[in-house]
Design a protein around this motif. Structure first.
Motif, PDB file in Angstrom:
ATOM      1  N   ARG A 354       7.292  11.379  13.302  1.00 39.33           N
ATOM      2  CA  ARG A 354       6.978  10.731  13.188  1.00 39.33           C
ATOM      3  C   ARG A 354       5.996  10.214  14.379  1.00 39.33           C
ATOM      4  O   ARG A 354       4.695   9.333  14.508  1.00 39.33           O
ATOM      5  CB  ARG A 354       7.250   8.903  12.839  1.00 39.33           C
ATOM      6  N   ASP A 364      -2.766   4.420  14.791  1.00 31.95           N
ATOM      7  CA  ASP A 364      -2.263   4.145  13.932  1.00 31.95           C
ATOM      8  C   ASP A 364      -1.051   3.905  13.654  1.00 31.95           C
ATOM      9  O   ASP A 364      -0.490   4.392  12.623  1.00 31.95           O
ATOM     10  CB  ASP A 364      -3.530   4.407  12.904  1.00 31.95           C
ATOM     11  N   SER A 366       0.692   1.991  10.637  1.00 27.93           N
ATOM     12  CA  SER A 366       1.114   2.184   9.548  1.00 27.93           C
ATOM     13  C   SER A 366       0.242   3.305   9.118  1.00 27.93           C
ATOM     14  O   SER A 366       1.066   3.738   7.477  1.00 27.93           O
ATOM     15  CB  SER A 366       0.656   0.626   9.034  1.00 27.93           C
ATOM     16  N   LEU A 367      -1.061   3.538   9.258  1.00 28.77           N
ATOM     17  CA  LEU A 367      -1.269   5.393   8.276  1.00 28.77           C
ATOM     18  C   LEU A 367      -0.499   6.122   9.023  1.00 28.77           C
ATOM     19  O   LEU A 367      -0.383   6.877   7.629  1.00 28.77           O
ATOM     20  CB  LEU A 367      -2.364   5.368   9.228  1.00 28.77           C
ATOM     21  N   GLU A 369       2.472   5.786   8.856  1.00 32.51           N
ATOM     22  CA  GLU A 369       3.812   5.797   7.871  1.00 32.51           C
ATOM     23  C   GLU A 369       3.441   6.630   6.952  1.00 32.51           C
ATOM     24  O   GLU A 369       4.582   6.984   6.074  1.00 32.51           O
ATOM     25  CB  GLU A 369       5.162   4.588   7.818  1.00 32.51           C
ATOM     26  N   ALA A 370       2.412   5.489   6.317  1.00 32.33           N
ATOM     27  CA  ALA A 370       1.948   5.966   4.914  1.00 32.33           C
ATOM     28  C   ALA A 370       2.309   7.439   5.091  1.00 32.33           C
ATOM     29  O   ALA A 370       2.109   8.510   3.150  1.00 32.33           O
ATOM     30  CB  ALA A 370       0.918   5.899   4.899  1.00 32.33           C
ATOM     31  N   ARG A 371       0.679   8.596   5.801  1.00 37.84           N
ATOM     32  CA  ARG A 371       1.410  10.196   5.745  1.00 37.84           C
ATOM     33  C   ARG A 371       2.679  10.589   6.074  1.00 37.84           C
ATOM     34  O   ARG A 371       3.074  11.339   4.832  1.00 37.84           O
ATOM     35  CB  ARG A 371      -0.086  10.509   6.892  1.00 37.84           C
ATOM     36  N   ARG A 373       5.114   9.167   4.579  1.00 40.17           N
ATOM     37  CA  ARG A 373       5.864   8.961   3.311  1.00 40.17           C
ATOM     38  C   ARG A 373       5.865  10.212   2.265  1.00 40.17           C
ATOM     39  O   ARG A 373       6.366  11.069   1.221  1.00 40.17           O
ATOM     40  CB  ARG A 373       5.598   7.624   3.007  1.00 40.17           C
ATOM     41  N   LEU A 374       3.624  10.193   2.017  1.00 36.13           N
ATOM     42  CA  LEU A 374       3.077  11.273   1.464  1.00 36.13           C
ATOM     43  C   LEU A 374       4.041  12.863   2.082  1.00 36.13           C
ATOM     44  O   LEU A 374       3.637  13.385   1.014  1.00 36.13           O
ATOM     45  CB  LEU A 374       1.694  11.289   1.989  1.00 36.13           C
ATOM     46  N   GLU A 377       7.020  12.615  -0.266  1.00 39.34           N
ATOM     47  CA  GLU A 377       7.040  12.895  -1.925  1.00 39.34           C
ATOM     48  C   GLU A 377       6.022  14.472  -1.787  1.00 39.34           C
ATOM     49  O   GLU A 377       6.325  14.768  -3.570  1.00 39.34           O
ATOM     50  CB  GLU A 377       5.828  12.137  -2.140  1.00 39.34           C
ATOM     51  N   ASP A 399      -6.014  13.350   2.576  1.00 34.76           N
ATOM     52  CA  ASP A 399      -4.286  12.660   2.312  1.00 34.76           C
ATOM     53  C   ASP A 399      -4.881  12.991   0.502  1.00 34.76           C
ATOM     54  O   ASP A 399      -3.793  13.494  -0.599  1.00 34.76           O
ATOM     55  CB  ASP A 399      -4.863  10.649   2.492  1.00 34.76           C
ATOM     56  N   ARG A 403      -2.124  13.637  -2.133  1.00 32.32           N
ATOM     57  CA  ARG A 403      -2.294  13.209  -3.673  1.00 32.32           C
ATOM     58  C   ARG A 403      -1.867  13.988  -4.522  1.00 32.32           C
ATOM     59  O   ARG A 403      -1.117  13.596  -5.799  1.00 32.32           O
ATOM     60  CB  ARG A 403      -2.482  11.722  -3.753  1.00 32.32           C
TER      61      ARG A 403
END
Length: 454
Positions: A354, A364, A366-367, A369-371, A373-374, A377, A399, A403
């Protein structure tokens, strides 16, 4: 009126008049000791000079051939400016009138001057030297400036992306435990008053080189008390097959642009604990030679471990320990040295992944954290991210591709991503193992064929 020392009335006595603890006096004491070591009769007279010097010294000595020589010696506790050099060259020219081969010396205690000023003095027959250099030691400040500039601007290991690494520590064969800040622990060991021989081990891509780069950079940072131990970072992949320790050091220092390579002074400073030798990538040198030659190379590094020397060597683990933590012959050799330490660099945990993503994405959160989680997945991509070098590759995947791999849409699948990552890895491994001028080996395509065969 000229201010003279008692040595002028007694030519055979190299005495200096007591005049308080000013910088010129310290320089003259060193001058006296140097001349005595050469067994030369010397007289030292302090003379009045116009500002900014106030005083300079006239040094007179007799060569073994019986020839008498004199030269001017001046000192400034600060740095050399154009005005100061101009004034010194005026003094020097007076001595050149009677001795066209006279070489005078200006000693400074401050920051190194611009190379142009040093060159101008040299062209006029005068040396501009640091007090460290004048004492017979090596002034590493220009070296550290060049090394730090290179590390600060390294496109592969940019300091802004460094994440504190964890490492497991063994001392005397006993595991001490896991430490969260590898650099602080290594600095503490290096700054100890005792000698240290430290092995930093780790698997492929765990960040050993980044750790050494950041350690060297941080150790050289300006401090109020100056740099206590000078870090000399030697990347072994860039070296030719080495002979002795002196040969290896000379090769590195020449490549680093050192004007003066005094190996005797270097060894003295190393033994006194004033230098830390950071040898990065022993395995990358060993892979290019036979096992017997690898042992010879390691013996070369062991030569450095004398007195209070500080030596750090990084390598992939398998050269020193098996999967069952059985020592190799190289590890047995190292274990006999006083101050021996073993540190194994750990893979990244979620906290480090992280933190790296935050740095990579310019802070960034929030960006990042989104990466994160991706990555979690896409099948096992987060598991691969535990390897710092692999994480640096993964972080560059767009990204949109991640996805698509997650949704199994189009041509971008998890398998396709893994193939891209492996191709990138093999290419970098080839480039790391084959520096310019190195011996040829398996190409990236040949390595890929070996992966498919395996």
């Amino acid at each position: 009126m000229d201010k003279r020392s008692p040595s002028e009335s007694s030519p055979n006595l190299p005495a200096i008049v007591e005049r308080g603890d000013d910088f010129l006096e310290r320089v003259l004491r060193v001058c006296q000791l140097r001349e005595e070591a050469r067994k030369r009769r010397v007289t030292i007279a302090r003379k009045h000079a116009r500002a900014p010097f106030h005083e300079h010294a006239e040094i007179a000595f007799v060569e073994e051939s019986g020839e008498a020589r004199t030269f001017a010696l001046a000192a400034t506790a600060g740095s050399v400016t154009e005005e100061l050099l101009d004034r010194f060259l005026e003094i020097h020219r007076e001595y050149r009138k009677t001795d066209p081969w006279c070489v005078s010396t200006l000693v400074y205690g401050g920051e190194p001057p611009d190379e142009g000023l040093v060159r101008r003095g040299r062209n006029a027959g005068a040396n501009v030297r640091s007090f460290i250099d004048f004492q017979g030691l090596i002034d590493f400040r220009p070296y550290l400036e060049r090394q730090n500039r290179r590390l600060e601007n390294d496109p592969i290991y940019p300091p802004r992306l460094y994440v504190e690494q964890r490492m497991r520590v063994l001392v005397g064969g006993d595991e001490i435990g896991l430490v969260d800040d590898a650099i602080t622990t290594l600095e503490d060991w290096i700054n100890s008053p005792y000698g240290r021989f430290i092995l930093v081990l780790g698997d492929f891509g765990t960040g050993k080189t980044f750790l050494m780069h950041e350690l060297a950079r941080r150790m050289a940072r300006p401090r109020p008390s100056g740099v206590s131990v000078c870090p000399v970072l030697i990347e072994m992949r860039a070296l030719e097959k080495s002979q002795s320790l002196d040969g290896l050091l000379a090769q590195h220092l020449a490549g680093a642009g050192m004007d003066r390579i005094d190996l005797k002074a270097f060894r003295y400073m190393l033994g006194e604990g004033r230098i830390a030798l950071l040898f990065d990538g022993f395995d990358e040198l060993a892979l290019r030679v036979t096992y017997d030659r690898a042992v010879d190379h390691f013996d070369t590094l062991l030569q450095a471990a004398h007195g209070n020397a500080k030596v750090v060597v990084t390598s992939r683990t398998q050269h020193f320990y098996s999967d069952q933590q059985v020592k190799s012959a190289l590890a047995e050799k190292a274990a006999s040295l006083p101050g021996y330490r073993v540190a194994t660099v750990e893979r990244f945990g979620e906290k480090q992944i992280r933190r790296f993503l935050v740095k990579k994405l310019d802070g960034d959160v929030s960006l990042a954290e989104a990466r994160f989680r991706l990555l979690d997945e896409v099948k096992d991509l987060l598991g691969l991210s535990a390897n710092p070098r692999m994480l640096s590759f993964i972080a560059e995947i767009p990204d949109e591709d991640l996805r698509r791999a997650k949704e199994r849409e189009g041509e971008i699948t998890a398998a396709a991503l893994y193939r891209l990552l492996i191709v990138r890895w093999l290419q970098e491994e080839y480039e790391r193992a084959h520096p310019r001028g190195g011996a040829p080996g398996l190409t990236a395509n040949q390595r890929w064929s070996a992966v498919e065969a395996l």
